[in-house]
Structure formats: C-alpha cells, structure tokens
Scaffold this motif. Sequence first.
Motif, short mmCIF file in Angstrom:
data_model
loop_
_atom_site.label_atom_id
_atom_site.label_comp_id
_atom_site.label_asym_id
_atom_site.label_seq_id
_atom_site.Cartn_x
_atom_site.Cartn_y
_atom_site.Cartn_z
N MET A 99 46.53 39.75 31.26
CA MET A 99 46.43 40.67 32.39
C MET A 99 47.67 41.55 32.51
SD MET A 99 46.97 38.23 35.73
CE MET A 99 46.60 39.65 36.77
N ASN A 100 47.52 42.61 33.28
CA ASN A 100 48.61 43.55 33.56
C ASN A 100 49.10 43.29 34.98
OD1 ASN A 100 50.32 45.70 34.03
ND2 ASN A 100 48.91 47.26 33.28
N LEU A 101 50.26 42.66 35.10
CA LEU A 101 50.81 42.33 36.41
C LEU A 101 51.25 43.57 37.18
CD1 LEU A 101 53.02 39.30 35.33
CD2 LEU A 101 50.85 39.18 36.55
N ARG A 102 51.54 44.67 36.48
CA ARG A 102 52.06 45.86 37.13
C ARG A 102 51.00 46.62 37.92
NH1 ARG A 102 55.20 48.70 32.23
NH2 ARG A 102 55.44 50.34 33.80
N LEU A 103 49.73 46.35 37.64
CA LEU A 103 48.68 47.07 38.35
C LEU A 103 48.77 46.88 39.86
CD1 LEU A 103 45.53 46.53 36.07
CD2 LEU A 103 46.91 48.60 36.35
N ALA A 104 49.14 45.67 40.29
CA ALA A 104 49.25 45.42 41.73
C ALA A 104 50.28 46.33 42.37
CB ALA A 104 49.59 43.95 41.98
N PHE A 105 51.40 46.57 41.68
CA PHE A 105 52.45 47.43 42.23
C PHE A 105 51.98 48.88 42.32
CE2 PHE A 105 54.91 43.95 40.27
CZ PHE A 105 55.49 43.46 41.42
N LYS A 106 51.25 49.32 41.30
CA LYS A 106 50.75 50.70 41.32
C LYS A 106 49.82 50.93 42.51
CE LYS A 106 51.08 51.28 36.30
NZ LYS A 106 50.33 51.52 35.04
N GLU A 107 49.14 49.88 42.94
CA GLU A 107 48.20 50.01 44.05
C GLU A 107 48.87 49.96 45.42
OE1 GLU A 107 44.40 47.84 43.57
OE2 GLU A 107 45.13 47.32 41.56
N VAL A 108 50.17 49.62 45.45
CA VAL A 108 50.89 49.58 46.73
C VAL A 108 52.14 50.46 46.66
CG1 VAL A 108 50.01 47.32 47.42
CG2 VAL A 108 52.10 47.45 46.04
N GLY A 109 52.03 51.58 45.94
CA GLY A 109 53.13 52.53 45.92
C GLY A 109 54.39 52.01 45.27
N ASP A 110 54.25 51.13 44.28
CA ASP A 110 55.39 50.54 43.57
C ASP A 110 56.37 49.85 44.52
OD1 ASP A 110 54.68 51.19 40.90
OD2 ASP A 110 55.26 53.26 41.27
N LEU A 111 55.83 49.32 45.61
CA LEU A 111 56.63 48.59 46.60
C LEU A 111 57.80 49.44 47.11
CD1 LEU A 111 56.29 45.60 47.67
CD2 LEU A 111 58.37 45.09 46.42
N SER A 112 57.51 50.70 47.40
CA SER A 112 58.55 51.61 47.87
C SER A 112 58.95 51.33 49.32
CB SER A 112 58.09 53.06 47.74
OG SER A 112 56.89 53.28 48.48
N GLU A 113 58.07 50.68 50.08
CA GLU A 113 58.37 50.32 51.47
C GLU A 113 58.07 48.84 51.67
OE1 GLU A 113 57.59 54.30 54.08
OE2 GLU A 113 55.81 53.15 53.55
N PHE A 114 59.02 48.14 52.26
CA PHE A 114 58.86 46.69 52.41
C PHE A 114 59.80 46.15 53.47
CE2 PHE A 114 62.03 47.54 49.15
CZ PHE A 114 63.08 46.69 49.51
N TRP A 115 59.48 44.95 53.92
CA TRP A 115 60.39 44.13 54.70
C TRP A 115 60.97 43.07 53.77
CZ3 TRP A 115 55.63 45.66 56.50
CH2 TRP A 115 55.57 46.33 57.73
N THR A 116 62.20 42.65 54.02
CA THR A 116 62.75 41.53 53.28
C THR A 116 63.52 40.65 54.25
OG1 THR A 116 64.07 40.84 51.35
CG2 THR A 116 64.87 42.75 52.61
N TYR A 117 63.50 39.35 54.00
CA TYR A 117 64.22 38.43 54.87
C TYR A 117 64.49 37.11 54.14
CZ TYR A 117 59.80 35.87 55.75
OH TYR A 117 58.63 35.14 55.62
N LYS A 118 65.42 36.33 54.70
CA LYS A 118 65.73 35.01 54.16
C LYS A 118 64.77 34.00 54.77
CE LYS A 118 70.66 35.93 53.36
NZ LYS A 118 72.06 35.51 53.68
N GLY A 119 64.04 33.30 53.92
CA GLY A 119 63.01 32.41 54.43
C GLY A 119 62.91 31.11 53.67
N SER A 120 61.68 30.59 53.61
CA SER A 120 61.45 29.25 53.06
C SER A 120 60.12 29.21 52.33
CB SER A 120 61.43 28.23 54.20
OG SER A 120 60.21 28.34 54.94
N LEU A 121 59.85 28.08 51.72
CA LEU A 121 58.50 27.79 51.25
C LEU A 121 57.60 27.62 52.46
CD1 LEU A 121 59.25 25.20 48.41
CD2 LEU A 121 59.03 27.69 48.23
N THR A 122 56.33 27.92 52.31
CA THR A 122 55.41 27.85 53.46
C THR A 122 54.60 26.56 53.47
OG1 THR A 122 53.69 29.06 52.26
CG2 THR A 122 55.24 30.35 53.60
#
Length: 285
Positions: free
Chosen positions: A214-237
């Motif tokens: 599979m092509n893992l990069r396809l997901a990024f192309k569908e969300v604008g190459d992750l140009s906008e995001f939130w990031t934070y320090k977290g944990s396993l869920t």
Amino acid sequence: MYHTTALLLANALYAYACPQHSNHKVSGALNKRQQTGEEFYVRPNDQQWAYDASYDWGSIDPEYELCQTGTQQSPIPLTLNQGLALTHRPTFDYAENITGNFYNWNYGAAFTLDHPEGEYTGLPTFTFEEGYGDSGRNETVYMTGWHIHSPADHTINGDRSRSELHYVHVDEEGHERVVLAILLDPSNDPSPFFSQLPDMVSFNETGTQIPTAMNLRLAFKEVGDLSEFWTYKGSLTSPPCAEGVRWYVGRQRLYTSTTQMKQILAVSRFAARQEQQVWEHEINV
C-alpha cells in the motif's frame, strides 16, 4: 490458546490494548488471506477492561494507576480556540510502496509494516522538533503500522467523527513515541487511501491477516499533507496509559464514500476512551 467459545465470549465483553503492531513478518502471496493460528492483540493474560468503562480503569489493577493520576492523559477535547500548531512541524519520509499485514486488531481495521524482529530504523520515518529554543532538537521516529478506532477518540469543538485513523511511530527501541491521528467521516467520493485495501477483515477473524502492499502517503494527500494540526503531550489511550507520547491531530478530515465508511464500521467495535481533562498537555506549545 483459548477454546473458541471462551475466546468469543471474551471478545464480546472486554477490550484489549491497542495493537502493538508486532505481526511484522510478511509471508505468502500478496492479497491472499492467511489463517495464522494466532489471535492478534487478544492477550489472554491481560487484566480485563472495557472501553465503555474507561473512567474507572485505575481501580482494576495497580499497574493502571496512571490512567487515573496521569497529567498528560489522552484523548483530550480540541477546539479552534486553542489555535493550531506553529511549531513541532513534522517531516515525513514514507515510500509509496510499503508491504505489510492487513488484519483486524479485534476493534477495527489495522496494518503492520514488514520489518525484521527488533529492527525499526529501516521503517518509514517521521522527524519533528521537540523542546524549546536552544534546547530544541530534532527527533526521528519510525512508523510500525496504523489502526482505526470507532468512534473517533478526539472531538473538535465538541464534534466527534465516525472514526479515527492512528499512524503509530516508535523510537529506535520500539517504544511508542508519536501517534498521528486523522479523523474519518463519510462523504460522496471514495477515498484513494481506502480504495487500495483488500476486503475488510472482521473482528471475528482476528486470526486472519492479508499480506498487502500500500501507499501510506495517500492519507496525507487527502488531508492537505497535514498542513494544519494540533499537537500535544499525551499518552496511550488504553491501559497502562503510559505517557511520553506526542500526538498530532490533523484539522482536515479524510473523507470516505458512504460505502467505504459502512465497511469500516461493519468490522469495528466501540473503541473510544472517555476524553480526559486538559491538564499538563502543553497543547501546540
């Protein structure tokens, strides 16, 4: 190994830890179903805990105390009022053709990348800046696989997507370090990312895997190459709710067709931990 009846009963009543993507050896023809004789990520020795009772995990086992007392627990509610990240921008190095095993982690679709036992540095990389100012440093992690939670773990302005795709990355020693989350919702057109997959594997077929390219990069192309995001320090869920995990949650959703979303949900069980209160998560900091 459980007897079949006991295993099905356990699957019906309890959740098990998120996949550690340890079925990393591909063998046999691509896109051909295999019966492995193993139950992926259904671990009989684990304490039994349920996603729909995640508010009380800390009382089940002393090793789960961090689920109650942790200061950077995931998931958390995200809002546009928090702004979007201006730092920690990631750089991806993912090949377009990756082989691995497609399967069901007992709660939804999943994929583990092919790699030698205990060797992670040859996997696709994700590099980001950690720390501040002069103390900042570039850190590289390695993608071991992806899996889906339904419904989504994270809400945005109180809205919860149908599902959430997690790209899991580890450090050189194989410890979970970064999770990239992409929200999934239905629309009109098929998603190229999901169109490349073989037929879904049911949660009743956790001993089945399908070697897949599979092509893992396809997901990024569908969300604008992750140009906008939130990031934070977290944990396993899931227990033991270990902290030290950096989360990236994309603002843009990945849209599937209605048929694709129905296929995703048909092989999913409820797998969303109750959202945690924002505390020392350092959102976008």
